[in-house]
Design a protein around this motif. Structure first.
Motif, mmCIF file in Angstrom:
data_model
loop_
_atom_site.group_PDB
_atom_site.id
_atom_site.type_symbol
_atom_site.label_atom_id
_atom_site.label_comp_id
_atom_site.label_asym_id
_atom_site.label_seq_id
_atom_site.Cartn_x
_atom_site.Cartn_y
_atom_site.Cartn_z
ATOM 1 N N ARG A 83 0.837 -1.213 0.000
ATOM 2 C CA ARG A 83 0.000 0.000 0.000
ATOM 3 C C ARG A 83 0.869 1.259 0.000
ATOM 4 O O ARG A 83 0.639 2.195 -0.768
ATOM 5 N N ILE A 99 -1.696 -2.522 -6.840
ATOM 6 C CA ILE A 99 -3.125 -2.861 -6.778
ATOM 7 C C ILE A 99 -3.330 -4.362 -6.978
ATOM 8 O O ILE A 99 -4.109 -4.994 -6.258
ATOM 9 N N LEU A 102 -2.480 -6.070 -3.795
ATOM 10 C CA LEU A 102 -3.506 -5.830 -2.767
ATOM 11 C C LEU A 102 -4.742 -6.686 -3.028
ATOM 12 O O LEU A 102 -5.386 -7.157 -2.086
ATOM 13 N N ILE A 103 -5.061 -6.886 -4.296
ATOM 14 C CA ILE A 103 -6.201 -7.751 -4.644
ATOM 15 C C ILE A 103 -5.914 -9.184 -4.184
ATOM 16 O O ILE A 103 -6.805 -9.870 -3.688
ATOM 17 N N TYR A 120 -7.313 -0.518 1.837
ATOM 18 C CA TYR A 120 -6.214 0.133 1.110
ATOM 19 C C TYR A 120 -6.587 0.382 -0.360
ATOM 20 O O TYR A 120 -6.223 1.404 -0.937
ATOM 21 N N LEU A 121 -7.321 -0.541 -0.952
ATOM 22 C CA LEU A 121 -7.731 -0.360 -2.352
ATOM 23 C C LEU A 121 -8.629 0.866 -2.525
ATOM 24 O O LEU A 121 -8.615 1.514 -3.571
ATOM 25 N N THR A 122 -9.401 1.201 -1.478
ATOM 26 C CA THR A 122 -10.305 2.359 -1.581
ATOM 27 C C THR A 122 -9.547 3.682 -1.582
ATOM 28 O O THR A 122 -10.122 4.720 -1.846
ATOM 29 N N PHE A 129 -7.031 1.764 -11.742
ATOM 30 C CA PHE A 129 -7.388 0.351 -11.924
ATOM 31 C C PHE A 129 -7.532 0.029 -13.411
ATOM 32 O O PHE A 129 -8.078 0.823 -14.174
ATOM 33 N N HIS A 133 -7.874 -5.809 -13.055
ATOM 34 C CA HIS A 133 -8.094 -5.629 -11.611
ATOM 35 C C HIS A 133 -9.580 -5.795 -11.279
ATOM 36 O O HIS A 133 -9.957 -6.471 -10.318
#
Length: 311
Positions: A83, A99, A102-103, A120-122, A129, A133
């Motif tokens: 992140r 990303i 993180l996924i 964290y993705l938000t 993206f 993704h």
């Protein structure tokens, strides 16, 4: 003199290259040492070199092994490093790589780690993206193994219209929890579903504005990016009723809720007259003037443009 300058410049460049190559060579070893300490449950800071912009791609390529580690805390710290690198990088390729990792973190068997990865993705913009993704997130959502409120809202953020019927079923489910049902309704509203927006507006009519409502409910309302909902927030911002309290516990006083709301709606409106600092606070030395500035601007810009690139 010109030759001397050139020699000096060459020496400086050599030193810089040696230093940078040393930094690059040091990361796998430093990562191993860092995670060894984490594994022993020692309190340790992430080495600066690991977060150095020049090392971003090579560090990210080293992290998958730690994201699959048997120790929950090691995987959690690896997710945090991913992140940090992704957020601070200005390179699209690095952000996309972060990303993707993180996924993978969403699939973590520890729900705490998985939840953190989703949160964290938000923090990334929708434009960061790529279709791959989104395909992965859609697939995770459809497995139904881990549908946290943030994952549900992430689907709404991406405006995945093909999941609209599943979100509707989720919002009306009798087996899901209240928070999950509410998140599905918010996600539908973010996707422009008129019925969901109407449902939310009906609920708002029954709730008086207070500190708790502003702190707990209003961030969800901003997330919808629905004009009727944002207009409701602007109406509350314009109210002089002192339904909120100062954050200062020693000097507690009743204040209009507009001071809180003017910070919350800033990321949703284009050309907003106030800027926020990194912690989300309004950049101002006079909050009374700032609130008046926002009220005046909104009165003159009733057809404001809504920003949708941020969660």
């Amino acid at each position: 003199h010109k030759e001397d300058k050139n020699i000096k410049m060459y020496k400086v460049l050599t030193i810089v290259l040696l230093l940078s190559s040393h930094l690059l060579l040091a990361q796998p070893k430093q990562l191993a040492e860092y995670f060894s300490q984490v594994r022993k449950q020692q309190s340790v800071n992430i080495p600066k070199e690991v977060l150095h912009a020049d090392n971003a791609k090579s560090v990210l390529s080293e992290l998958p092994v730690y994201l699959k580690d048997s120790v929950d805390q090691v995987r959690g710290r690896a997710i945090a490093i991913v992140r940090a690198i992704g957020i601070q990088s200005k390179l699209a390729s690095v952000r996309q790589q972060a990303i993707a990792l993180l996924i993978e973190g969403i699939k973590d068997k520890n729900t705490g780690n998985a939840g953190v990865a989703i949160t964290y993705l938000t923090e990334f913009k929708q434009s960061n993206f790529i279709p791959g993704h989104k395909d992965s997130i859609r697939s995770i959502f459809r497995t139904k193994a881990f549908r946290s409120p943030q994952l549900i809202k992430l689907v709404g953020f991406f405006e995945m219209m093909e999941l609209q019927s599943e979100l509707l079923a989720l919002s009306q489910s009798r087996t899901e929890g209240k928070v999950e049902r509410w998140s599905a309704l918010l996600a539908l509203a973010r996707m422009g579903d008129e019925q969901a927006i109407s449902n939310i507006m009906n609920r708002l009519q029954r709730i008086p504005v207070s500190d708790d409502v502003v702190y707990q409910l209003f961030p969800d309302l901003v997330y919808t990016r629905a004009r009727p909902v944002l207009n409701y927030l602007i109406e509350a911002l314009n109210s002089d009723a002192k339904n909120c309290h100062t954050a200062n516990e020693e000097k507690d006083a009743s204040i209009p809720c507009g001071y809180r709301i003017m910070e919350m709606i800033a990321p949703a409106i284009k050309d907003y007259p106030l800027k926020l600092d990194e912690s989300g606070d309004v950049v101002t030395t006079d909050y009374v003037v700032a609130l008046q500035t926002v009220r005046t601007w909104l009165k003159g810009n009733g057809e404001y443009e809504i920003l949708r690139d941020k969660f």
